[in-house]
Scaffold this active site. Structure first.
Site, PDB file in Angstrom:
ATOM      1  N   ARG A  55       0.873  -1.187   0.000  1.00 49.18           N
ATOM      2  CA  ARG A  55       0.000   0.000   0.000  1.00 49.18           C
ATOM      3  C   ARG A  55       0.903   1.229   0.000  1.00 49.18           C
ATOM      4  O   ARG A  55       1.720   1.398   0.892  1.00 49.18           O
ATOM      5  CB  ARG A  55      -0.886  -0.025   1.243  1.00 49.18           C
ATOM      6  CG  ARG A  55      -1.713   1.256   1.487  1.00 49.18           C
ATOM      7  CD  ARG A  55      -2.790   1.416   0.443  1.00 49.18           C
ATOM      8  NE  ARG A  55      -3.883   2.255   0.898  1.00 49.18           N
ATOM      9  CZ  ARG A  55      -3.865   3.588   0.904  1.00 49.18           C
ATOM     10  NH1 ARG A  55      -2.788   4.232   0.519  1.00 49.18           N
ATOM     11  NH2 ARG A  55      -4.919   4.266   1.307  1.00 49.18           N
ATOM     12  N   GLU A  63     -11.597   5.030  -4.777  1.00 53.20           N
ATOM     13  CA  GLU A  63     -12.050   3.662  -4.545  1.00 53.20           C
ATOM     14  C   GLU A  63     -12.829   3.146  -5.754  1.00 53.20           C
ATOM     15  O   GLU A  63     -13.309   3.925  -6.581  1.00 53.20           O
ATOM     16  CB  GLU A  63     -12.959   3.612  -3.313  1.00 53.20           C
ATOM     17  CG  GLU A  63     -12.250   3.864  -2.005  1.00 53.20           C
ATOM     18  CD  GLU A  63     -11.433   2.670  -1.550  1.00 53.20           C
ATOM     19  OE1 GLU A  63     -11.680   1.552  -2.052  1.00 53.20           O
ATOM     20  OE2 GLU A  63     -10.553   2.848  -0.691  1.00 53.20           O
ATOM     21  N   ARG A  97      -0.983  -5.810   4.485  1.00 57.88           N
ATOM     22  CA  ARG A  97      -0.152  -5.264   3.417  1.00 57.88           C
ATOM     23  C   ARG A  97       0.994  -4.445   3.996  1.00 57.88           C
ATOM     24  O   ARG A  97       0.850  -3.822   5.058  1.00 57.88           O
ATOM     25  CB  ARG A  97      -0.980  -4.366   2.498  1.00 57.88           C
ATOM     26  CG  ARG A  97      -2.096  -5.066   1.770  1.00 57.88           C
ATOM     27  CD  ARG A  97      -2.931  -4.094   0.963  1.00 57.88           C
ATOM     28  NE  ARG A  97      -3.591  -3.115   1.817  1.00 57.88           N
ATOM     29  CZ  ARG A  97      -4.393  -2.148   1.368  1.00 57.88           C
ATOM     30  NH1 ARG A  97      -4.606  -2.026   0.079  1.00 57.88           N
ATOM     31  NH2 ARG A  97      -4.975  -1.306   2.202  1.00 57.88           N
TER      32      ARG A  97
END
Length: 219
Positions: A55, A63, A97
């Protein structure tokens, strides 16, 4: 014999995932970008041939479902897909992540996305003033998402979606906010669950044609 509750087992699994990601999030590592999931999330294959979900730090891109989602993803793909990068891991998020700064040939991918008007500065986590200056320049020049009259920040979009989907989240038969072991479209119960597994869990097998839409039979 010690008996564990399901909630305890789930918490243990989640902690192990975060611990593994945190171990990768410390020092820098290099690799090749094998997938771009959206405008701020990528998959990097490291020297050990392991797929690491990354990320990008300090930014928040549109999004899935927002007007500029595809443009933002395409911008990051042009910048990183198939390229060799260096990841400076700084943290791990709740999805396991690595959160880090991604460099390609001396270019900070996070900063470049902001410069292009393809991502917001993530104010909750950002500290680098260069990011804020880049966003202001992009806004003045009406680049990317700033060409729209009233672009909606992703964190506000997510809040609206979470509020509107409260009944969906309460249903035990639907997906939750945690990544599970599902990997095939046949295991998905809805388009929303398939999108979550693709975008937040990095399950690329759900999007075989690479168009950003998982499980076309559902979505």
């Amino acid at each position: 014999m010690r008996i564990f509750r399901r909630s305890s087992v789930a918490a243990l699994i989640a902690s192990l995932v975060l611990e593994a990601a945190s171990a990768q999030a410390g020092p820098s590592f290099g690799g090749q970008v094998s997938a771009v999931l959206d405008g701020d999330s990528i998959t990097v294959v490291d020297a050990g041939q392991r797929e690491v979900q990354v990320r990008l730090v300090q930014i928040d891109a549109p999004e899935f479902g927002q007007a500029d989602w595809q443009a933002s993803r395409q911008s990051l793909s042009e910048l990183l897909l198939g390229r060799t990068v260096t990841v400076e891991g700084v943290d791990a998020d709740r999805y396991g992540r690595v959160v880090g700064r991604v460099w390609r040939d001396g270019t900070d991918a996070s900063l470049e996305q902001v410069r292009r008007g393809m991502a917001w500065v993530y104010r909750q986590y950002a500290a680098d003033q260069a990011y804020f200056r880049a966003e202001e320049d992009a806004r003045k020049e009406r680049r990317g998402l700033w060409s729209r009259p009233h672009p909606v920040p992703p964190w506000r979009f997510r809040h609206r979606a979470e509020t509107g989907a409260s009944r969906f989240q309460r249903s035990p038969s639907k997906s939750t906010a945690k990544c599970g072991a599902k990997r095939r479209c046949a295991e998905m119960v809805s388009c929303e669950e398939a999108r979550f597994y693709l975008l937040r869990c990095g399950v690329k097998s759900l999007d075989r044609d690479g168009d950003g839409i998982p499980c076309e039979e559902l979505c």
